[in-house]
Design a protein around this motif. Structure first.
Motif, PDB file in Angstrom:
ATOM      1  N   ILE A 103      16.866   0.211  14.438  1.00  0.00           N
ATOM      2  CA  ILE A 103      16.925   1.126  13.051  1.00  0.00           C
ATOM      3  C   ILE A 103      16.922   2.312  13.489  1.00  0.00           C
ATOM      4  O   ILE A 103      17.361   3.260  13.008  1.00  0.00           O
ATOM      5  N   ILE A 104      15.770   2.876  14.323  1.00  0.00           N
ATOM      6  CA  ILE A 104      15.254   4.095  14.717  1.00  0.00           C
ATOM      7  C   ILE A 104      16.733   4.865  15.416  1.00  0.00           C
ATOM      8  O   ILE A 104      17.120   5.989  14.927  1.00  0.00           O
ATOM      9  N   ARG A 105      17.223   4.105  16.140  1.00  0.00           N
ATOM     10  CA  ARG A 105      18.541   4.788  17.007  1.00  0.00           C
ATOM     11  C   ARG A 105      19.875   4.776  16.115  1.00  0.00           C
ATOM     12  O   ARG A 105      20.383   5.696  16.116  1.00  0.00           O
ATOM     13  N   ASN A 106      19.812   3.851  15.207  1.00  0.00           N
ATOM     14  CA  ASN A 106      20.909   3.818  14.312  1.00  0.00           C
ATOM     15  C   ASN A 106      21.111   4.943  13.400  1.00  0.00           C
ATOM     16  O   ASN A 106      21.905   5.437  12.803  1.00  0.00           O
ATOM     17  N   ALA A 107      19.785   5.056  12.788  1.00  0.00           N
ATOM     18  CA  ALA A 107      19.609   6.091  11.784  1.00  0.00           C
ATOM     19  C   ALA A 107      19.769   7.437  12.375  1.00  0.00           C
ATOM     20  O   ALA A 107      20.334   8.150  11.999  1.00  0.00           O
ATOM     21  N   ALA A 108      19.258   7.778  13.591  1.00  0.00           N
ATOM     22  CA  ALA A 108      19.391   8.820  14.193  1.00  0.00           C
ATOM     23  C   ALA A 108      20.920   9.289  14.448  1.00  0.00           C
ATOM     24  O   ALA A 108      21.574  10.447  14.141  1.00  0.00           O
ATOM     25  N   GLU A 109      21.712   8.234  14.689  1.00  0.00           N
ATOM     26  CA  GLU A 109      23.298   8.335  15.133  1.00  0.00           C
ATOM     27  C   GLU A 109      23.791   8.820  13.795  1.00  0.00           C
ATOM     28  O   GLU A 109      24.660   9.801  13.669  1.00  0.00           O
ATOM     29  N   GLU A 110      23.325   8.000  12.802  1.00  0.00           N
ATOM     30  CA  GLU A 110      24.090   8.425  11.278  1.00  0.00           C
ATOM     31  C   GLU A 110      23.689   9.725  10.597  1.00  0.00           C
ATOM     32  O   GLU A 110      24.627  10.365  10.286  1.00  0.00           O
ATOM     33  N   VAL A 111      22.371  10.301  10.924  1.00  0.00           N
ATOM     34  CA  VAL A 111      22.062  11.470  10.423  1.00  0.00           C
ATOM     35  C   VAL A 111      22.466  12.602  11.442  1.00  0.00           C
ATOM     36  O   VAL A 111      23.047  13.525  10.693  1.00  0.00           O
ATOM     37  N   PHE A 112      22.166  12.644  12.667  1.00  0.00           N
ATOM     38  CA  PHE A 112      22.216  13.470  13.544  1.00  0.00           C
ATOM     39  C   PHE A 112      23.431  13.498  14.371  1.00  0.00           C
ATOM     40  O   PHE A 112      23.595  14.681  15.006  1.00  0.00           O
ATOM     41  N   MET A 120      15.278   7.306   5.572  1.00  0.00           N
ATOM     42  CA  MET A 120      16.037   6.122   5.831  1.00  0.00           C
ATOM     43  C   MET A 120      14.962   5.126   6.724  1.00  0.00           C
ATOM     44  O   MET A 120      15.012   4.051   6.420  1.00  0.00           O
ATOM     45  N   LEU A 121      14.170   5.717   7.506  1.00  0.00           N
ATOM     46  CA  LEU A 121      13.076   4.903   8.396  1.00  0.00           C
ATOM     47  C   LEU A 121      12.476   4.311   7.429  1.00  0.00           C
ATOM     48  O   LEU A 121      11.897   3.209   7.623  1.00  0.00           O
ATOM     49  N   GLU A 122      11.661   4.964   6.493  1.00  0.00           N
ATOM     50  CA  GLU A 122      10.712   4.311   5.535  1.00  0.00           C
ATOM     51  C   GLU A 122      11.448   3.138   4.663  1.00  0.00           C
ATOM     52  O   GLU A 122      10.773   2.215   4.671  1.00  0.00           O
ATOM     53  N   LYS A 123      12.682   3.237   4.263  1.00  0.00           N
ATOM     54  CA  LYS A 123      13.162   2.287   3.365  1.00  0.00           C
ATOM     55  C   LYS A 123      13.502   0.976   4.513  1.00  0.00           C
ATOM     56  O   LYS A 123      13.362   0.065   3.868  1.00  0.00           O
ATOM     57  N   ALA A 124      13.712   1.451   5.618  1.00  0.00           N
ATOM     58  CA  ALA A 124      14.271   0.192   6.710  1.00  0.00           C
ATOM     59  C   ALA A 124      13.051  -0.551   7.296  1.00  0.00           C
ATOM     60  O   ALA A 124      13.103  -1.700   7.301  1.00  0.00           O
ATOM     61  N   ILE A 125      11.926   0.079   7.556  1.00  0.00           N
ATOM     62  CA  ILE A 125      11.052  -0.341   8.337  1.00  0.00           C
ATOM     63  C   ILE A 125       9.565  -0.265   7.562  1.00  0.00           C
ATOM     64  O   ILE A 125       8.651  -0.750   8.099  1.00  0.00           O
ATOM     65  N   GLY A 126       9.433   0.335   6.199  1.00  0.00           N
ATOM     66  CA  GLY A 126       8.317   0.243   5.841  1.00  0.00           C
ATOM     67  C   GLY A 126       7.765   1.460   5.998  1.00  0.00           C
ATOM     68  O   GLY A 126       7.972   2.385   6.784  1.00  0.00           O
ATOM     69  N   GLU A 127       6.651   1.658   5.012  1.00  0.00           N
ATOM     70  CA  GLU A 127       5.705   3.074   5.171  1.00  0.00           C
ATOM     71  C   GLU A 127       5.040   3.158   6.512  1.00  0.00           C
ATOM     72  O   GLU A 127       4.318   2.126   6.677  1.00  0.00           O
ATOM     73  N   GLN A 128       5.355   3.802   7.214  1.00  0.00           N
ATOM     74  CA  GLN A 128       4.641   3.964   8.822  1.00  0.00           C
ATOM     75  C   GLN A 128       4.499   5.700   8.822  1.00  0.00           C
ATOM     76  O   GLN A 128       5.115   6.376   8.337  1.00  0.00           O
ATOM     77  N   LYS A 129       3.483   5.803   9.814  1.00  0.00           N
ATOM     78  CA  LYS A 129       3.085   7.216  10.153  1.00  0.00           C
ATOM     79  C   LYS A 129       4.041   7.764  10.999  1.00  0.00           C
ATOM     80  O   LYS A 129       4.233   7.046  12.330  1.00  0.00           O
ATOM     81  N   ILE A 130       5.062   8.465  10.997  1.00  0.00           N
ATOM     82  CA  ILE A 130       5.970   8.774  11.817  1.00  0.00           C
ATOM     83  C   ILE A 130       5.830  10.450  12.038  1.00  0.00           C
ATOM     84  O   ILE A 130       5.949  11.114  11.198  1.00  0.00           O
ATOM     85  N   ASP A 131       5.819  10.820  13.228  1.00  0.00           N
ATOM     86  CA  ASP A 131       5.877  12.222  13.680  1.00  0.00           C
ATOM     87  C   ASP A 131       7.172  12.509  14.202  1.00  0.00           C
ATOM     88  O   ASP A 131       7.310  11.831  15.381  1.00  0.00           O
TER      89      ASP A 131
END
Length: 103
Positions: A10-19, A69-80
């Motif tokens: 999810i993290i990789r695919n979202a990065a590719e889609e956004v960035f 996108m990450l929050e929707k896909a993997i739930g609420e997490q503390k992400i820096d």
């Protein structure tokens, strides 16, 4: 690494889609160490120097979109989240590159 395959995907695919497809994603910090517990998800996204990424307003909007996108896909997490363009000489970028694991 204390991040499941689903989350990495999810993290990789979202990065590719956004960035863009040239973006590289590194996980660093406590989640890289299997012996530790807890901790937030520390991510460094290494960007190319395209005009979209160099525009700070656009980059800020992309960062927000990515985190949503990450929050929707993997739930609420503390992400820096750190984003870095080529030539970024901040110490945190150097540490993340030296100690991180590419996803």
């Amino acid at each position: 690494m204390r991040l499941g395959g689903r989350e990495r995907h999810i993290i990789r695919n979202a990065a590719e889609e956004v960035f863009g497809s040239e973006a590289r994603v590194l996980l660093f910090g406590s989640r890289v160490d299997d012996a530790r517990r807890g901790g937030d998800i520390d991510l460094l996204i290494l960007l190319d120097d395209s005009s979209d990424n160099a525009d700070m307003m656009t980059l800020g909007e992309k960062r927000v979109r990515y985190l949503v996108m990450l929050e929707k896909a993997i739930g609420e997490q503390k992400i820096d989240l750190i984003t870095a363009l080529p030539g970024d000489d901040r110490a945190i970028v150097a540490i993340a590159v030296a100690t991180g694991v590419e996803l």
